[in-house]
Design an enzyme around this catalytic site. Structure first.
Site, mmCIF file in Angstrom:
data_model
loop_
_atom_site.group_PDB
_atom_site.id
_atom_site.type_symbol
_atom_site.label_atom_id
_atom_site.label_comp_id
_atom_site.label_asym_id
_atom_site.label_seq_id
_atom_site.Cartn_x
_atom_site.Cartn_y
_atom_site.Cartn_z
ATOM 1 C CG HIS A 140 -0.306 68.576 10.877
ATOM 2 N ND1 HIS A 140 0.864 68.635 11.590
ATOM 3 C CD2 HIS A 140 -0.759 69.857 10.782
ATOM 4 C CE1 HIS A 140 1.131 69.890 11.908
ATOM 5 N NE2 HIS A 140 0.160 70.653 11.437
ATOM 6 C CB CYS A 164 -2.638 73.068 10.361
ATOM 7 S SG CYS A 164 -2.890 73.404 8.602
#
Length: 510
Positions: free
Chosen positions: A412, A431
């Protein structure tokens, strides 16, 4: 098998040597092997007992005939394999060769067929294939945190391949990825450096934070000598003055090792000061990791690879790099998992659905101190779940790249662009934050007629979440390599952010 027999027929007509003919099962010069000899051999060679099922499969496939001998004696490929095993240290294999004296005695003889010698050569082959091609078993690799898929090596079929193509014993890109051979070259280079005395340490002056062009200091001469040892500087002139040649060498070293900043700093000096013996161990460890990757990866039409220790993402199309980006990965307490997936959809202007673990450990304590915490951070309750609204302030940034997995990990964007300029980029909750997220979205969608850069920008800044399913799935690999080399064997080294090298080294250096 039909293709193999056809190939043998062609080779025979061309008058090839006997080592090219091993897969023909009806040759008149083949020698029968009594199956009971296998049990007797293993009883006398217990270090090979783990290969029992491989022995059975191999000789059953060859109709219980000799493989390494025919009526004329030992086949040529046996010599090639023997030479390769004797040089197995070049592959970073540190285990002693079992029954080495026995094997040497076999090759000192005239090459006449004996059951004991035939089986010893098969055992030598199994040892080679396990150590050089397969590596440690899958359960042990998982114990080091490696969850990327691994191919199971069929030793018997691979021997058929080698007998047909003996040159593959030296280099085989169908079994080991190209990076394996690059690291093998680097290993030899660093062993040569070690044998020549290695390098000394750089004593960075306590009174300074940086040494730069024009500065004069003994540490400059030490850095020059160190860089000459690994070839960044052609010759060491011993000068203590920070000149243009040293500036160019340091810039190149920083770029290759993905070390941000400029000039000579204490952090760079620490990187240069790592002893050569430790660098050798790092190369050995990463050659082992290469054995765990399927060469089929390189055949992917598209591929996104993240190297966690390097804090880098590479996007490949048709085998060529089209994008490189710095990334931020999980911190020590929230390690990014080493695994693979397939990106199937993108989400523009995403909500951040806050995991319960973060809600409990971070958000609720902050809410207790500040009643306006949720409003200040653009957060809202959605049923029983807390989420952060889309926008420039969102912790996921303006786009995320989804490859559904049980680890709940994805790529992301991030609003905290300053973090990408830090040396330590292990800072996320697991992440992977991508510095060039916009560019990655544009590259992924560049052949999609529904999108162009202007539409992508609009979707990213709309403030309304939108999911878009791709017309194909893109393989993504989150890997862990603390060393990487180019085709000339010039290596880069990255910090072992999750301290996994030593655990693997213990398995290899027993």
């Amino acid at each position: 098998m039909t293709k193999h027999l056809l190939l043998w027929a062609v080779l025979f007509l061309l008058g090839c040597k006997k080592n090219d003919a091993q897969l023909s099962t009806d040759r008149e010069d083949r020698i029968a092997l009594d199956s009971t000899h296998v049990e007797t051999f293993l009883a006398g060679h217990p270090e090979f007992k783990n290969y029992k099922s491989d022995f059975t499969e191999l000789y059953r496939k060859h109709g219980y005939h000799y493989i390494w001998y025919d009526q004329n004696g030992r086949i040529d490929f046996a010599e090639a394999l023997y030479n390769r095993v004797n040089q197995i240290g070049a592959d970073g294999v540190l285990t002693k060769i079992p029954y080495k004296a026995e094997i040497e005695a076999v090759f000192a003889e005239d090459g006449k067929a004996k059951p004991q010698d035939e089986l010893l050569l098969s055992a030598m082959y199994f040892f080679y294939a396990q150590k050089v091609v397969a590596g440690v078993d899958a359960q042990k690799s998982k114990s080091t945190g490696w969850f990327l898929p691994r191919d199971k090596i069929d030793y018997v079929s691979y021997l058929d391949t080698l007998l047909l193509e003996p040159a593959k014993i030296e280099e085989d890109d169908t079994e080991n990825i190209a990076q394996y051979y690059h690291l093998r070259k680097a290993l030899q280079r660093y062993r040569d450096i070690r044998d020549q005395g290695g390098w000394g340490a750089i004593a960075f002056p306590d009174s300074k934070k940086v040494l730069q062009p024009g500065d004069n200091d003994p540490a400059v001469a030490q850095a020059r000598k160190r860089l000459a040892a690994t070839g960044e500087i052609a010759t060491d002139n011993g000068s203590t003055t920070y000149d243009a040649e040293l500036e160019t060498a340091i810039a190149a070293y920083r770029k290759r090792n993905n070390i941000l900043g400029a000039h000579l700093t204490p952090m760079l000096a620490n990187h240069l000061n790592v002893p050569v013996e430790k660098r050798i161990k790092t190369l050995v460890v990463n050659m082992e990791r290469c054995r765990w990757l399927s060469p089929d990866i390189a055949q992917s039409k598209e591929l996104i690879a993240v190297n966690i220790p390097a804090f880098q993402l590479h996007y490949f199309k048709n085998g060529k790099p089209v994008l490189q980006s710095n990334v931020v990965v999980g911190k020590e307490a929230n390690k990014t998992v080493i695994f693979s997936g397939q990106i199937s959809y993108l989400v523009f202007s995403p909500y951040w659905n806050i995991p319960n673990s973060i809600l409990k450990k971070e958000i609720k304590p902050a809410m207790a101190k500040d009643p306006n915490y949720l409003a200040k951070h653009h957060m809202e309750w959605h049923g029983n779940n807390l989420r952060q609204k889309p926008g420039d302030h969102n912790s996921l940034g303006l786009v995320k790249f989804m490859f559904p997995n049980s680890n709940n990990i994805y790529l992301h964007d991030s609003p905290a662009k300053n973090v990408f300029g830090m040396d330590d980029r292990a800072r996320s909750h697991g992440c992977v934050r991508v510095e060039k997220a916009r560019e990655l979205a544009i590259k992924i969608l560049e052949d999609d007629r529904n999108w162009n850069p202007q539409k992508i920008d609009k979707a990213m800044h709309s403030g309304r979440e939108r999911q878009y399913t791709l017309d194909r799935k893109i393989p993504v690999y989150l890997a862990y390599f603390t060393a990487w080399a180019n085709q000339d064997g010039v290596a880069a080294f990255f910090d072992d952010v999750y301290e996994r090298d030593d655990r693997l080294a213990q398995l290899l250096y027993k």
